[in-house]
Design an enzyme around this catalytic site. Structure first.
Site, PDB file in Angstrom:
ATOM      1  N   TYR A 269       0.839  -1.199   0.000  1.00  0.00           N
ATOM      2  CA  TYR A 269       0.000   0.000   0.000  1.00  0.00           C
ATOM      3  C   TYR A 269       0.881   1.260   0.000  1.00  0.00           C
ATOM      4  O   TYR A 269       0.672   2.182  -0.787  1.00  0.00           O
ATOM      5  CB  TYR A 269      -0.948   0.012   1.220  1.00  0.00           C
ATOM      6  CG  TYR A 269      -1.654   1.330   1.348  1.00  0.00           C
ATOM      7  CD1 TYR A 269      -2.682   1.664   0.475  1.00  0.00           C
ATOM      8  CD2 TYR A 269      -1.260   2.275   2.298  1.00  0.00           C
ATOM      9  CE1 TYR A 269      -3.302   2.896   0.549  1.00  0.00           C
ATOM     10  CE2 TYR A 269      -1.879   3.506   2.370  1.00  0.00           C
ATOM     11  CZ  TYR A 269      -2.910   3.820   1.501  1.00  0.00           C
ATOM     12  OH  TYR A 269      -3.510   5.042   1.564  1.00  0.00           O
TER      13      TYR A 269
ATOM     14  N   ARG B 164       2.042   8.705  12.824  1.00  0.00           N
ATOM     15  CA  ARG B 164       1.669   9.953  13.490  1.00  0.00           C
ATOM     16  C   ARG B 164       0.157  10.191  13.451  1.00  0.00           C
ATOM     17  O   ARG B 164      -0.434  10.683  14.405  1.00  0.00           O
ATOM     18  CB  ARG B 164       2.401  11.111  12.801  1.00  0.00           C
ATOM     19  CG  ARG B 164       2.209  12.453  13.454  1.00  0.00           C
ATOM     20  CD  ARG B 164       2.527  13.565  12.493  1.00  0.00           C
ATOM     21  NE  ARG B 164       1.701  13.448  11.282  1.00  0.00           N
ATOM     22  CZ  ARG B 164       1.880  14.181  10.205  1.00  0.00           C
ATOM     23  NH1 ARG B 164       2.864  15.051  10.143  1.00  0.00           N
ATOM     24  NH2 ARG B 164       1.082  14.049   9.148  1.00  0.00           N
TER      25      ARG B 164
ATOM     26  N   PHE C 282      15.323  19.560  -1.595  1.00  0.00           N
ATOM     27  CA  PHE C 282      13.958  19.094  -1.832  1.00  0.00           C
ATOM     28  C   PHE C 282      13.739  17.673  -1.307  1.00  0.00           C
ATOM     29  O   PHE C 282      12.719  17.387  -0.690  1.00  0.00           O
ATOM     30  CB  PHE C 282      13.663  19.165  -3.340  1.00  0.00           C
ATOM     31  CG  PHE C 282      12.350  18.556  -3.707  1.00  0.00           C
ATOM     32  CD1 PHE C 282      11.168  19.217  -3.439  1.00  0.00           C
ATOM     33  CD2 PHE C 282      12.289  17.309  -4.301  1.00  0.00           C
ATOM     34  CE1 PHE C 282       9.950  18.647  -3.768  1.00  0.00           C
ATOM     35  CE2 PHE C 282      11.074  16.730  -4.626  1.00  0.00           C
ATOM     36  CZ  PHE C 282       9.901  17.404  -4.362  1.00  0.00           C
TER      37      PHE C 282
ATOM     38  N   ARG D 229     -10.420   5.083   8.803  1.00  0.00           N
ATOM     39  CA  ARG D 229      -9.388   4.470   7.944  1.00  0.00           C
ATOM     40  C   ARG D 229      -8.405   3.708   8.819  1.00  0.00           C
ATOM     41  O   ARG D 229      -8.086   4.142   9.927  1.00  0.00           O
ATOM     42  CB  ARG D 229      -8.591   5.553   7.189  1.00  0.00           C
ATOM     43  CG  ARG D 229      -9.407   6.389   6.257  1.00  0.00           C
ATOM     44  CD  ARG D 229      -8.497   7.354   5.512  1.00  0.00           C
ATOM     45  NE  ARG D 229      -7.931   8.363   6.403  1.00  0.00           N
ATOM     46  CZ  ARG D 229      -8.296   9.641   6.416  1.00  0.00           C
ATOM     47  NH1 ARG D 229      -9.199  10.069   5.581  1.00  0.00           N
ATOM     48  NH2 ARG D 229      -7.740  10.499   7.244  1.00  0.00           N
TER      49      ARG D 229
END
Ligand code: MG
Length: 487
Positions: A180, A227, A297, A237
């Site tokens: 997933y 978290r 980034f 969920r």
């Protein structure tokens, strides 16, 4: 939270206060520089980016234009897709079907309401993003073909993975959990690596090592899943795999009950340990990056993730609310992450911090320690011991102010209205005066050595980095040189 409130939270941490102010200025600067030269569609995209993502907006805006546009569109497309996936108020079958064909919204000619009832999904900034998705599609169509192909392909793969998960509701095994996370985040790693390589900024090697790109996404995703435990439970969920939570309780929801705290913490630590598996790969990935703004980034979200994970480890707060890193600490970490050595230092510090909190009674203690020691071993050779000079520095400023005002005052005392003299009538300079001047001299040397020189060398390094960046940035086609033969 307003700036004043943030400063109050950062209150007793002078470094964080300074970092927060610098970070705010930097973010404003980025936003202004960027939106000045863009048309309305792109201005909307960047505004939407700032609205939906606090943490990614600044790092994306710091990328050079060649990379910034495709990465911004990529982020917004995936964010809209994620909004569809996450909106549990809509029927599962409808969401799954939309996830499956979401990628076609990018290439179909009429991405309007009849194709996608975009106003039905999400809330707040995400809802607006979905409603104005045609603008994102217009910007998408302006990108170079290889970027468009990458973004559409990744949206297709992610959408099909999300559709499968919406139907199966929860992950049983750790392998399903990894799968997933691969679809919702590992794929992002693939897409970004392809964009970096496609721009010519990074070597093709980066896009070919798929396992490392996948781990980059998995580490971030797993950190968020850990978290967001409570938020996800409340929204209906579940992402934590049954194979892990099943060892500690009868249901995942039961961990939020205070009576189950002991087992909830063991489960949480197991989840953190599972996420730590990916850290060596993440470090190896970032080690390959050569362009400074690409490095920022990719590295800044990873640093934020390890900081969040360290905060969550053995922390019952995860089951009571959302663990957030102070904005001032975020600012400090963002400004501190400039090169690979900074990254090694931060990962080392957090690994050592968590290692100190592993309890012998924790069933996963041995594995957790092994993984943390692995991270420490990778980072240690690159960590230079630098003393924390914050207290001496503050003392030197106080001493400088005190001594200089004393010396100035004494100068007044020795000024008789016409002639200035340090010598009092006929005698030598007073011992206290001599001491004060000597001390002031030493303080000035200290400040020069520990403030001015490091600051100047830091500015010089930043200038070099900026020039390097600009040297690579121009990507406009070079005008062909016209040679005329005369005579
Ligand atoms: Mg989601």
């Amino acid at each position: 939270m307003g700036l004043t409130a943030e400063l109050r939270v950062a209150g007793f941490r002078p470094r964080e206060v300074v970092a927060l102010l610098r970070y705010k200025r930097k973010a404003e600067h980025c936003k202004k520089v960027m939106t000045d030269a863009l048309n309305d569609d792109w201005v909307y995209c960047y505004k939407a980016l700032c609205a939906v993502s606090r943490s990614f907006a600044v790092v994306i805006m710091e990328l050079e234009p060649e990379l910034r546009h495709p990465v911004c569109v990529f982020y917004l497309v995936l964010r809209a897709l994620d909004t569809v996936e996450d909106d549990t108020k809509r029927p599962a079958a409808e969401r799954a079907a939309l996830c499956l064909r979401f990628h076609s919204l990018l290439t179909d000619r009429e991405p309007d309401g009849s194709v996608w009832s975009s106003s039905l999904y999400g809330t707040g900034a995400e809802k607006e993003l979905c409603m104005k998705f045609p603008i994102v599609v217009r910007c998408f169509s302006e990108l170079r073909a290889p970027y468009r192909a990458t973004i559409a392909d990744m949206a297709r793969r992610m959408g099909s993975g999300m559709a499968a998960h919406i139907k199966s509701v929860e992950c049983d095994s750790v392998a399903e959990y990894d799968e997933y996370c691969h679809y919702v985040a590992g794929i992002v790693g693939y897409g970004l690596s392809d964009i970096f390589t496609g721009s010519g900024r990074e070597s093709p090697h980066i896009a070919s090592r798929r396992g490392l790109s996948n781990s980059m996404g998995l580490f971030l995703q797993k950190t968020n899943i850990i978290r967001d435990y409570l938020e996800d439970i409340e929204e209906g969920r579940t992402f934590w795999p049954r194979d892990i939570w099943g060892q500690y309780g009868k249901s995942l929801e039961s961990f939020s009950e205070p009576g189950n705290r002991k087992f909830a913490l063991r489960c949480l630590n197991h989840m953190v340990t599972d996420a730590l598996r990916h850290v060596p790969d993440c470090i190896a990935y970032m080690h390959q990056i050569r362009t400074p703004n690409v490095f920022n980034f990719v590295a800044i979200p990873q640093v934020m993730a390890i900081a969040t994970l360290a905060e969550c480890y053995n922390n019952g707060g995860v089951f009571e609310g959302v663990i957030k890193i102070r904005r001032s600490l975020t600012a400090k970490l963002v400004l501190q992450t400039r090169c690979m050595d900074d990254l090694y230092t931060l990962f080392f510090d957090y690994a050592v911090a968590v290692l100190g909190r592993v309890e012998d009674t924790d069933p996963n203690a041995r594995v957790t320690r092994k993984l943390l020691n692995e991270v420490i071993d990778i980072c240690q050779p690159h960590v230079s011991p630098s003393p924390d000079l914050i207290i001496p520095n503050v003392l030197s400023i106080v001493a400088f102010c005190g001594l200089s005002s004393y010396v100035l005052k004494r100068r007044q005392d020795h000024f008789d209205g016409a002639v200035f003299t340090w010598r009092s009538a006929g005698g030598i300079m007073e011992p206290m005066d001599m001491l004060a001047i000597a001390a002031l001299f030493i303080v000035c040397i200290y400040m020069f050595g520990f403030f001015l020189l490091p600051y100047m060398s830091m500015m010089q390094k930043e200038e070099v980095r900026r020039l390097e960046h600009e040297g690579r940035a121009p990507h406009e086609p070079v005008a062909p040189r016209v040679v005329t033969l005369e005579g």
